[in-house]
Design an enzyme around this catalytic site. Structure first.
Site, short mmCIF file in Angstrom:
data_model
loop_
_atom_site.label_atom_id
_atom_site.label_comp_id
_atom_site.label_asym_id
_atom_site.label_seq_id
_atom_site.Cartn_x
_atom_site.Cartn_y
_atom_site.Cartn_z
N ASP A 90 -4.10 -2.90 -12.14
CA ASP A 90 -4.20 -1.94 -11.04
C ASP A 90 -4.17 -2.76 -9.75
OD1 ASP A 90 -4.53 0.29 -9.50
OD2 ASP A 90 -6.44 0.89 -10.36
N GLY A 92 -5.78 -2.54 -6.87
CA GLY A 92 -6.95 -2.80 -6.06
C GLY A 92 -7.16 -1.77 -4.98
N ASP A 174 -2.08 1.10 -2.63
CA ASP A 174 -2.12 2.47 -2.11
C ASP A 174 -3.42 2.66 -1.37
OD1 ASP A 174 -3.68 2.30 -4.45
OD2 ASP A 174 -3.49 4.44 -4.84
N GLN A 219 -0.01 10.27 -4.39
CA GLN A 219 -1.28 10.55 -3.72
C GLN A 219 -1.28 12.00 -3.23
OE1 GLN A 219 -4.08 9.00 -3.43
NE2 GLN A 219 -3.65 6.94 -4.14
N GLY A 246 -5.66 8.65 -6.62
CA GLY A 246 -6.37 9.30 -5.52
C GLY A 246 -7.38 10.32 -5.98
N ASP A 295 -6.47 5.44 -18.10
CA ASP A 295 -7.41 4.33 -18.21
C ASP A 295 -8.74 4.83 -17.69
OD1 ASP A 295 -8.09 3.03 -15.30
OD2 ASP A 295 -6.13 4.00 -15.32
N CYS A 336 -16.33 7.42 -39.45
CA CYS A 336 -15.69 6.36 -38.64
C CYS A 336 -15.52 5.11 -39.50
CB CYS A 336 -16.54 6.07 -37.40
SG CYS A 336 -15.85 4.78 -36.36
N CYS A 338 -14.83 2.09 -38.27
CA CYS A 338 -14.90 0.88 -37.43
C CYS A 338 -15.87 -0.13 -38.05
CB CYS A 338 -15.29 1.23 -35.99
SG CYS A 338 -17.05 1.43 -35.68
N CYS A 341 -19.57 1.01 -37.81
CA CYS A 341 -19.98 2.09 -38.72
C CYS A 341 -19.92 1.66 -40.18
CB CYS A 341 -19.13 3.33 -38.48
SG CYS A 341 -19.54 4.13 -36.91
N HIS A 367 -17.48 0.56 -31.53
CA HIS A 367 -17.44 1.95 -31.99
C HIS A 367 -16.78 2.87 -30.96
CE1 HIS A 367 -18.36 5.81 -33.67
NE2 HIS A 367 -18.78 6.15 -32.47
ZN LIG Z 1 -17.68 3.65 -35.61
#
Ligand SMILES: [Zn+2]
Length: 397
Positions: A90, A92, A174, A219, A246, A295, A336, A338, A341, A367
């Site tokens: 990005d 800034g 921007d 914007q 924006g 993001d 899950c 992961c 988990c 997680h």
């Molecule tokens: Zn998990």
């Protein structure tokens, strides 16, 4: 330079592929935040296991520390941080905003997005302070929050800095306005951002690396006429993709309106990024209207305070320090897969947070990021199968 193609559609929602020299991103995709060239508490090995597709770092922060020259010496950001996958930076502009008008208006990074909902998730309005930023036609002067040193960003040097950093997708400087700015100020900031966009493209033709793509930023705040003007202006320039930046207004309804004014006017064949949005309901609302990537710091920031993302909880969250988890010996979410988990219980995680063990943050972040990747994979499949509306209803009921 990246390639983008849409592979499936369901209503206005679309699934696609962004192909960069460092790999392909299947969209819709969540872009994991690694502001200072690190996803806090995790190593790239963990991110590979999670299935992280792309990371966004921040030009403003990396310019202040360690500085773009050190990153360039190391061979660029991919090598410096040990992440060989797709990377974004990005510009800034938003950070400059949060130290400038955001500070004067007493709105912080997250509160600034929806001030009327700013008590949600504990993001209270801050006490107004003095701006550390002055904006003029040529660029922005700002004072480092680290050591008080003076810096200047221009549309040109922000491209030079990002060329040295070397991310695959980069953004122009921007001026990000506050939701508390009026239409007149928002208009003049937008017009300046448009002039800066033209200068950024010119600088990119001189400094940009062959693997890099520059996205434009739309914007216009929460004003319909301004958003439409901005999308028309930015779309006709030669950017490889478009980001919506924006202020998105004062409420989630305002955000939906901004998306409805903007998205139908964006070129269909370019990827569309929504800056700074990543909560479950917002993701569904934005994908529904045709956004490809997002993001947001929320999943990682929440993880570090012990707030874990789970399906079917109010606002899809539980707070692990709640005493009811003391003796719960099952995983955060049994379905899950992961690492956290598969190997640890709610009781153990609660203990780690209570004892302030650093492992707590890493396990919680694994997680939450796995939750986001799984959610995005489900969204992609539902678009391909034509069942996005049903999936959205199931999640948001
Ligand atoms: Zn998990």
């Amino acid at each position: 330079m990246l390639d983008f193609r849409v592979t499936a559609r369901d209503g206005n929602a679309r699934a696609g592929e962004i192909v960069t020299r460092h790999g392909t991103v299947l969209t819709p995709a969540f872009v994991t935040v690694g502001t200072l060239a690190s996803v806090k508490s995790l190593a790239p090995r963990d991110l590979e296991n999670i299935g992280t597709q792309i990371i966004i770092a921040n030009t403003y922060h990396l310019h202040l520390q360690p500085g773009e020259d050190i990153i360039a010496e190391a061979g660029g950001l991919h090598r410096f941080m040990g992440w060989d996958g797709p990377l974004m930076t990005d510009s800034g502009g938003f950070q400059i905003f949060s130290h400038g008008a955001g500070k004067e208006h007493g709105v912080g990074k997250i509160a600034s997005i929806f001030p009327e909902e700013s008590t949600r998730g504990g993001h209270l309005r801050k006490k107004p302070g003095k701006s550390l930023v002055t904006v003029d036609e040529e660029g922005v002067d700002f004072i480092s929050y680290l050591d008080g040193s003076k810096h200047r960003f221009t549309p040109e040097n922000v491209i030079e800095v990002q060329a040295k950093i070397g991310a695959d997708i980069i953004l122009p400087l921007d001026e990000c306005t506050s939701p508390l700015h009026d239409e007149q100020y928002t208009r003049s900031a937008m017009e300046r951002t448009h002039r800066w966009a033209v200068r950024a493209l010119e600088a990119f033709s001189r400094y940009g690396k062959s693997h890099q793509s520059l996205f434009g930023i739309v914007q216009g705040g929460a004003f319909e006429g301004l958003r439409k003007k901005s999308v028309e202006f930015i779309s006709q320039l030669g950017f490889r993709g478009l980001a919506i930046g924006g202020s998105l207004g004062k409420s989630k309804d305002d955000m939906h309106k901004v998306l409805e004014w903007t998205l139908p006017c964006l070129p269909d064949h370019k990827p569309r990024h929504l800056l700074g949005i990543g909560e479950v309901d917002n993701i569904f609302q934005a994908v529904k209207r045709g956004i490809d990537t997002f993001d947001c710091v929320t999943p990682t920031r929440l993880a570090r305070t012990g707030t874990l993302l789970v399906k079917n909880a109010p606002t899809h969250r539980i707070h692990i320090l709640n005493s009811r988890f003391r003796q719960e010996h099952e995983p955060i979410q049994p379905s899950c897969r992961c690492y956290t988990c598969l190997n640890f219980s709610r009781a153990y995680l609660r203990h780690l947070f209570a004892a302030r063990e650093p492992l707590a943050m890493a396990l919680a972040t694994i997680h939450n990021l796995s939750f986001m990747e799984r959610l995005m994979a489900q969204i992609r499949s539902s678009i391909i199968d034509g069942t996005f509306t049903q999936l959205m209803a199931q999640w948001l009921s």
